[in-house]
Design a protein around this motif. Structure first.
Motif, PDB file in Angstrom:
ATOM      1  N   THR A 119       2.536  -8.876   8.333  1.00  0.00           N
ATOM      2  CA  THR A 119       3.409  -9.007   7.159  1.00  0.00           C
ATOM      3  C   THR A 119       3.324 -10.414   6.595  1.00  0.00           C
ATOM      4  O   THR A 119       3.304 -10.603   5.372  1.00  0.00           O
ATOM      5  N   ALA A 120       3.262 -11.419   7.469  1.00  0.00           N
ATOM      6  CA  ALA A 120       3.172 -12.804   7.021  1.00  0.00           C
ATOM      7  C   ALA A 120       1.866 -13.066   6.278  1.00  0.00           C
ATOM      8  O   ALA A 120       1.849 -13.707   5.215  1.00  0.00           O
ATOM      9  N   ALA A 121       0.759 -12.561   6.819  1.00  0.00           N
ATOM     10  CA  ALA A 121      -0.550 -12.839   6.234  1.00  0.00           C
ATOM     11  C   ALA A 121      -0.754 -12.143   4.895  1.00  0.00           C
ATOM     12  O   ALA A 121      -1.375 -12.704   3.977  1.00  0.00           O
ATOM     13  N   MET A 122      -0.220 -10.936   4.750  1.00  0.00           N
ATOM     14  CA  MET A 122      -0.517 -10.172   3.537  1.00  0.00           C
ATOM     15  C   MET A 122       0.373 -10.560   2.352  1.00  0.00           C
ATOM     16  O   MET A 122       0.287  -9.971   1.294  1.00  0.00           O
ATOM     17  N   GLN A 123       1.202 -11.581   2.505  1.00  0.00           N
ATOM     18  CA  GLN A 123       1.989 -12.066   1.375  1.00  0.00           C
ATOM     19  C   GLN A 123       1.148 -12.853   0.383  1.00  0.00           C
ATOM     20  O   GLN A 123       1.548 -13.053  -0.758  1.00  0.00           O
ATOM     21  N   PHE A 124      -0.021 -13.315   0.810  1.00  0.00           N
ATOM     22  CA  PHE A 124      -0.869 -14.107  -0.079  1.00  0.00           C
ATOM     23  C   PHE A 124      -1.501 -13.203  -1.137  1.00  0.00           C
ATOM     24  O   PHE A 124      -2.075 -12.160  -0.806  1.00  0.00           O
ATOM     25  N   PRO A 125      -1.426 -13.580  -2.417  1.00  0.00           N
ATOM     26  CA  PRO A 125      -1.942 -12.720  -3.484  1.00  0.00           C
ATOM     27  C   PRO A 125      -3.466 -12.732  -3.563  1.00  0.00           C
ATOM     28  O   PRO A 125      -4.117 -13.687  -3.125  1.00  0.00           O
ATOM     29  N   ASN A 126      -4.018 -11.660  -4.142  1.00  0.00           N
ATOM     30  CA  ASN A 126      -5.462 -11.548  -4.391  1.00  0.00           C
ATOM     31  C   ASN A 126      -6.274 -11.841  -3.137  1.00  0.00           C
ATOM     32  O   ASN A 126      -7.205 -12.651  -3.160  1.00  0.00           O
ATOM     33  N   ALA A 127      -5.929 -11.161  -2.055  1.00  0.00           N
ATOM     34  CA  ALA A 127      -6.589 -11.404  -0.777  1.00  0.00           C
ATOM     35  C   ALA A 127      -7.679 -10.370  -0.507  1.00  0.00           C
ATOM     36  O   ALA A 127      -7.581  -9.211  -0.917  1.00  0.00           O
ATOM     37  N   TYR A 128      -8.712 -10.809   0.189  1.00  0.00           N
ATOM     38  CA  TYR A 128      -9.719  -9.914   0.753  1.00  0.00           C
ATOM     39  C   TYR A 128      -9.335  -9.759   2.214  1.00  0.00           C
ATOM     40  O   TYR A 128      -9.511 -10.678   3.015  1.00  0.00           O
ATOM     41  N   TYR A 129      -8.755  -8.615   2.539  1.00  0.00           N
ATOM     42  CA  TYR A 129      -8.055  -8.432   3.802  1.00  0.00           C
ATOM     43  C   TYR A 129      -8.923  -7.641   4.771  1.00  0.00           C
ATOM     44  O   TYR A 129      -9.190  -6.455   4.555  1.00  0.00           O
ATOM     45  N   ILE A 130      -9.394  -8.298   5.826  1.00  0.00           N
ATOM     46  CA  ILE A 130     -10.189  -7.623   6.853  1.00  0.00           C
ATOM     47  C   ILE A 130      -9.253  -7.216   7.984  1.00  0.00           C
ATOM     48  O   ILE A 130      -8.695  -8.063   8.689  1.00  0.00           O
ATOM     49  N   ASP A 131      -9.093  -5.926   8.126  1.00  0.00           N
ATOM     50  CA  ASP A 131      -8.148  -5.347   9.082  1.00  0.00           C
ATOM     51  C   ASP A 131      -8.922  -4.870  10.309  1.00  0.00           C
ATOM     52  O   ASP A 131      -9.754  -3.965  10.210  1.00  0.00           O
ATOM     53  N   THR A 132      -8.652  -5.453  11.462  1.00  0.00           N
ATOM     54  CA  THR A 132      -9.395  -5.092  12.675  1.00  0.00           C
ATOM     55  C   THR A 132      -8.607  -4.191  13.617  1.00  0.00           C
ATOM     56  O   THR A 132      -9.123  -3.801  14.658  1.00  0.00           O
ATOM     57  N   GLU A 133      -7.366  -3.863  13.263  1.00  0.00           N
ATOM     58  CA  GLU A 133      -6.545  -2.984  14.100  1.00  0.00           C
ATOM     59  C   GLU A 133      -6.126  -1.713  13.370  1.00  0.00           C
ATOM     60  O   GLU A 133      -5.412  -0.893  13.945  1.00  0.00           O
ATOM     61  N   ARG A 134      -6.527  -1.585  12.116  1.00  0.00           N
ATOM     62  CA  ARG A 134      -6.151  -0.466  11.251  1.00  0.00           C
ATOM     63  C   ARG A 134      -4.624  -0.385  11.106  1.00  0.00           C
ATOM     64  O   ARG A 134      -4.080   0.667  10.771  1.00  0.00           O
ATOM     65  N   GLY A 135      -3.965  -1.504  11.326  1.00  0.00           N
ATOM     66  CA  GLY A 135      -2.517  -1.546  11.163  1.00  0.00           C
ATOM     67  C   GLY A 135      -2.096  -1.613   9.714  1.00  0.00           C
ATOM     68  O   GLY A 135      -0.996  -1.174   9.352  1.00  0.00           O
ATOM     69  N   ALA A 136      -2.964  -2.167   8.865  1.00  0.00           N
ATOM     70  CA  ALA A 136      -2.635  -2.325   7.452  1.00  0.00           C
ATOM     71  C   ALA A 136      -2.747  -1.017   6.673  1.00  0.00           C
ATOM     72  O   ALA A 136      -2.548  -1.003   5.457  1.00  0.00           O
ATOM     73  N   GLU A 137      -3.084   0.084   7.363  1.00  0.00           N
ATOM     74  CA  GLU A 137      -3.153   1.380   6.687  1.00  0.00           C
ATOM     75  C   GLU A 137      -1.790   2.064   6.616  1.00  0.00           C
ATOM     76  O   GLU A 137      -1.656   3.097   5.974  1.00  0.00           O
ATOM     77  N   ASN A 138      -0.779   1.506   7.298  1.00  0.00           N
ATOM     78  CA  ASN A 138       0.558   2.078   7.226  1.00  0.00           C
ATOM     79  C   ASN A 138       1.125   1.935   5.820  1.00  0.00           C
ATOM     80  O   ASN A 138       0.772   1.013   5.074  1.00  0.00           O
ATOM     81  N   ASP A 139       2.031   2.867   5.467  1.00  0.00           N
ATOM     82  CA  ASP A 139       2.500   2.963   4.082  1.00  0.00           C
ATOM     83  C   ASP A 139       3.055   1.644   3.545  1.00  0.00           C
ATOM     84  O   ASP A 139       2.735   1.240   2.422  1.00  0.00           O
ATOM     85  N   GLN A 140       3.893   0.959   4.333  1.00  0.00           N
ATOM     86  CA  GLN A 140       4.529  -0.248   3.815  1.00  0.00           C
ATOM     87  C   GLN A 140       3.512  -1.366   3.594  1.00  0.00           C
ATOM     88  O   GLN A 140       3.655  -2.183   2.684  1.00  0.00           O
ATOM     89  N   TYR A 141       2.445  -1.383   4.414  1.00  0.00           N
ATOM     90  CA  TYR A 141       1.421  -2.402   4.248  1.00  0.00           C
ATOM     91  C   TYR A 141       0.526  -2.099   3.050  1.00  0.00           C
ATOM     92  O   TYR A 141       0.103  -3.007   2.328  1.00  0.00           O
ATOM     93  N   VAL A 142       0.222  -0.824   2.857  1.00  0.00           N
ATOM     94  CA  VAL A 142      -0.564  -0.431   1.687  1.00  0.00           C
ATOM     95  C   VAL A 142       0.169  -0.828   0.405  1.00  0.00           C
ATOM     96  O   VAL A 142      -0.423  -1.376  -0.529  1.00  0.00           O
ATOM     97  N   ALA A 143       1.476  -0.595   0.383  1.00  0.00           N
ATOM     98  CA  ALA A 143       2.276  -0.960  -0.794  1.00  0.00           C
ATOM     99  C   ALA A 143       2.268  -2.472  -1.011  1.00  0.00           C
ATOM    100  O   ALA A 143       2.144  -2.951  -2.147  1.00  0.00           O
ATOM    101  N   ALA A 144       2.385  -3.244   0.080  1.00  0.00           N
ATOM    102  CA  ALA A 144       2.415  -4.705  -0.034  1.00  0.00           C
ATOM    103  C   ALA A 144       1.077  -5.250  -0.519  1.00  0.00           C
ATOM    104  O   ALA A 144       1.033  -6.151  -1.375  1.00  0.00           O
ATOM    105  N   LEU A 145      -0.027  -4.708  -0.001  1.00  0.00           N
ATOM    106  CA  LEU A 145      -1.352  -5.162  -0.428  1.00  0.00           C
ATOM    107  C   LEU A 145      -1.617  -4.813  -1.887  1.00  0.00           C
ATOM    108  O   LEU A 145      -2.187  -5.604  -2.643  1.00  0.00           O
ATOM    109  N   THR A 146      -1.204  -3.618  -2.272  1.00  0.00           N
ATOM    110  CA  THR A 146      -1.377  -3.193  -3.666  1.00  0.00           C
ATOM    111  C   THR A 146      -0.587  -4.090  -4.609  1.00  0.00           C
ATOM    112  O   THR A 146      -1.090  -4.522  -5.658  1.00  0.00           O
ATOM    113  N   LYS A 147       0.644  -4.398  -4.244  1.00  0.00           N
ATOM    114  CA  LYS A 147       1.496  -5.274  -5.067  1.00  0.00           C
ATOM    115  C   LYS A 147       0.879  -6.663  -5.205  1.00  0.00           C
ATOM    116  O   LYS A 147       0.989  -7.296  -6.271  1.00  0.00           O
ATOM    117  N   ALA A 148       0.224  -7.148  -4.146  1.00  0.00           N
ATOM    118  CA  ALA A 148      -0.363  -8.487  -4.161  1.00  0.00           C
ATOM    119  C   ALA A 148      -1.731  -8.529  -4.839  1.00  0.00           C
ATOM    120  O   ALA A 148      -2.323  -9.605  -4.980  1.00  0.00           O
TER     121      ALA A 148
END
Length: 239
Positions: A29-58
């Motif tokens: 959650t802390a890392a994905m607050q940065f806007p316009n990020a190229y996010y390499i996910d190595t645990e597939r944790g960022a596929e959860n709904d709340q993370y998808v929404a946060a990445l899309t917003k950023a």
């Protein structure tokens, strides 16, 4: 031969930030607050709904892999291509590093069996993984982007006489990883707050031992919002 040293001057460096903390403390959650990020996910944790929404917003994108060589190739593309991303996030680097160690151990063990040796050469497995890490860190140093790497946390042990004793917490990854970063923050959860504790710093605005309520704005204001949010410039590599 003429001496080539010059007077020191300030250089605007992109943010190189290393985050570590306990499981479920909120590193992702802390890392994905940065806007316009190229996010390499190595645990597939960022596929959860709340993370998808946060990445899309950023305005960020996501790429999933656990292969260290794959990550090196992505970093090389970001280094040399024109794009609109401001920050590279690798979350966490612990997984691909451990997988690289395991793969090298299996390869060395198989080679030993094929040669008829009784040994597995297991002790050499980290040397291969460490070489890959050095390649990756070299790319990240050249990259004209903010770099955020997260890692798992583990107990730190020190030897006192003949015994080992617990000495706080440290990160679980390539042991020399912290040398790359100008800022190392231990993410902690205290009640409903997420606190950043500075565990290593070359930045005057983040003194060692300082604590602050974690948030992208807190980082951007201290480090310099214009520097954090400016466009990346591609680098032409030698042929």
């Amino acid at each position: 031969m003429a001496l080539r040293a010059v007077k020191p001057k300030q250089v605007e460096k992109r943010l190189k930030l290393f985050l570590f903390g306990e499981a479920k403390v909120g590193k992702t959650t802390a890392a994905m607050q940065f806007p316009n990020a190229y996010y390499i996910d190595t645990e597939r944790g960022a596929e959860n709904d709340q993370y998808v929404a946060a990445l899309t917003k950023a305005g960020s994108v996501i790429y999933s892999t656990t292969d260290l060589e794959d990550i090196i190739n992505e970093a090389n593309s970001l280094l040399t291509a024109k794009h609109g991303f401001r920050t590279l996030v690798i979350d966490p680097l612990t997984i691909p590093y451990n997988e690289a160690c395991d793969k090298a151990a299996r390869d060395l063990a198989a080679k030993s069996r094929d040669s008829g040796s009784d040994g597995t050469e297991f002790g050499r497995h980290k040397a291969r993984a460490d070489r890959l890490m050095k390649r990756l860190l070299g790319k990240l140093l050249l990259l004209d982007m903010n770099v955020i790497i997260t890692a798992h946390q583990k107990t730190k042990w020190i030897k006192v006489g003949e015994w080992f004793q617990e000495a706080g917490a440290t990160f679980d990854c390539y042991p020399k990883l912290d040398y790359l970063f100008d800022l190392i923050i231990n993410i902690q959860r205290r009640g409903q707050q997420r606190i950043g504790q500075v565990r290593g710093s070359r930045i005057a605005a983040f003194p060692d031992g300082d604590e602050f309520e974690w948030g992208y704005d807190a980082i951007a204001e201290r480090y310099g919002r214009e520097l954090v949010e400016r466009e990346a410039a591609p680098v032409a590599l030698a042929t």
